[in-house]
Design a protein around this motif. Structure first.
Motif, short mmCIF file in Angstrom:
data_model
loop_
_atom_site.label_atom_id
_atom_site.label_comp_id
_atom_site.label_asym_id
_atom_site.label_seq_id
_atom_site.Cartn_x
_atom_site.Cartn_y
_atom_site.Cartn_z
N THR A 156 6.62 0.31 -2.99
CA THR A 156 5.45 -1.15 -2.91
C THR A 156 4.55 -0.77 -2.05
O THR A 156 4.51 0.01 -1.08
CB THR A 156 6.29 -2.36 -2.91
N PRO A 157 3.44 -1.16 -2.08
CA PRO A 157 2.25 -1.16 -0.81
C PRO A 157 2.83 -1.51 0.44
O PRO A 157 2.48 -0.96 1.42
CB PRO A 157 1.26 -2.27 -1.19
N TYR A 158 3.56 -2.66 0.40
CA TYR A 158 4.38 -3.03 1.78
C TYR A 158 5.23 -2.02 2.35
O TYR A 158 5.25 -1.74 3.47
CB TYR A 158 5.15 -4.12 1.67
N SER A 159 6.08 -1.39 1.48
CA SER A 159 6.95 -0.11 2.04
C SER A 159 6.14 1.03 2.37
O SER A 159 6.78 1.50 3.44
CB SER A 159 8.10 0.14 1.06
N LEU A 160 5.07 1.20 1.64
CA LEU A 160 4.17 2.35 2.18
C LEU A 160 3.65 2.44 3.55
O LEU A 160 3.39 3.21 4.24
CB LEU A 160 3.22 2.81 1.16
N ALA A 161 3.24 0.95 3.62
CA ALA A 161 2.55 0.82 4.79
C ALA A 161 3.59 0.65 6.07
O ALA A 161 3.39 1.21 7.30
CB ALA A 161 2.08 -0.79 4.63
N GLN A 162 4.87 0.23 5.68
CA GLN A 162 5.86 0.26 6.70
C GLN A 162 6.10 1.79 7.10
O GLN A 162 6.47 2.03 8.26
CB GLN A 162 7.18 -0.35 6.31
N LYS A 163 6.29 2.67 6.10
CA LYS A 163 6.48 4.09 6.50
C LYS A 163 5.35 4.61 7.35
O LYS A 163 5.76 5.26 8.39
CB LYS A 163 6.71 5.03 5.16
N GLN A 164 3.95 4.45 6.87
CA GLN A 164 2.90 4.76 7.70
C GLN A 164 3.20 4.39 9.19
O GLN A 164 2.76 4.92 10.16
CB GLN A 164 1.96 4.48 7.28
N SER A 165 3.43 3.04 9.20
CA SER A 165 3.50 2.42 10.51
C SER A 165 4.72 3.29 11.51
O SER A 165 4.59 3.46 12.72
CB SER A 165 3.84 1.13 10.39
N LYS A 166 5.66 3.61 10.78
CA LYS A 166 6.96 4.31 11.51
C LYS A 166 6.22 5.50 12.07
O LYS A 166 6.77 6.05 13.01
CB LYS A 166 8.29 4.29 10.73
#
Length: 255
Positions: A156-166
């Motif tokens: 999801t857009p949220y999960s992809l953003a979380q991976k980029q943040s990590k």
């Protein structure tokens, strides 16, 4: 002159004068410094104005009908929405077309005798003209249809953003991260470290490219004191070996 005029089955008799014609508007525009110039509009419809004399009693006119009956027929035509067949025949003309009764007026000059004016307008059916557009090959390539991306519960857009943040967090604190397969961890202040792919030895320049399940190694460059200590130990070992096989008192030996 002899006339035969038929409008929607009504024969117009006693015709004395016929006025007909068509025109169009000409609009004049003022060209700055060039005077006026004309622009023609679309032509108007053909119109007829027929003047005749009608009576209630027959006075020997051909195709005679009582004036009251003719006026009643005119009222029916004015209330109709469909055009009527208009036939106009004279000594020099012969015309047949569709038209509307635009109106009529009557003036009783003697009892039972009327001066009648009839106005007829040409009818034209409205239509849409269609034409085929020729095919012209356009230069260049056709635009590519954008790829459709489907998100599910795992991507999801949220999960992809979380991976980029990590990944960004790892880049800012790489010296505090334990690397799998390296056999240890790097701590802050341990020197300049480098993360490499364990199977190929290639260094990882961008920490965001680290893959799950891949084995990596972490190496720390030695500090200057450690390098000096290693060189000094090697020099002492060479000096000790040299003193064993060179006798005392020899040239170059220990005197």
């Amino acid at each position: 002159m002899t006339y035969y005029i038929n409008l929607g089955g009504i024969i117009i008799y006693g015709v004395q004068n016929v006025d007909d014609g068509k025109d169009r508007e000409i609009t004049a525009y003022d060209g700055i410094g060039q005077g006026n110039f004309p622009v023609s509009e679309s032509p108007k419809l053909h119109t007829w104005t027929i003047e005749c004399e009608m009576t209630e009693k027959n006075i020997g006119a051909p195709n005679w009908s009582a004036a009251s009956r003719v006026f009643a027929a005119f009222e029916a035509l004015l209330n109709a929405t469909d055009p009527s067949r208009f036939i106009f025949v004279s000594d020099n003309r012969n015309e047949s077309m569709s038209g509307y009764l635009a109106g009529y007026s009557k003036k009783e000059k003697y009892p039972g005798t009327y001066d009648v004016t009839i106005r007829v307008t040409e009818y034209k059916a409205a239509g849409v003209k269609t034409t085929a557009v020729p095919y012209i090959k356009r230069p260049g390539k056709a635009p590519t249809i954008p790829k459709t991306v489907t998100f599910n519960s795992k991507t999801t857009p949220y999960s992809l953003a979380q991976k980029q943040s990590k990944a960004n967090a790892f880049a800012s604190s790489v010296t505090k991260t334990t690397v799998s397969g390296g056999g240890g961890s790097a701590s802050k202040g341990a020197g300049v470290g480098r993360v490499s792919v364990k199977s190929t030895g290639k260094p990882v320049i961008n920490p965001a490219t680290l893959k799950d399940g891949e084995a990596y190694s972490y190496s720390v460059a030695k500090k200057a004191p450690e390098i000096y200590s290693g060189v000094k130990s090697a020099f002492d070992a060479i000096k000790s070996a040299f003193s064993k096989w060179v006798p005392k008192g020899s040239i170059g030996g220990n005197n």
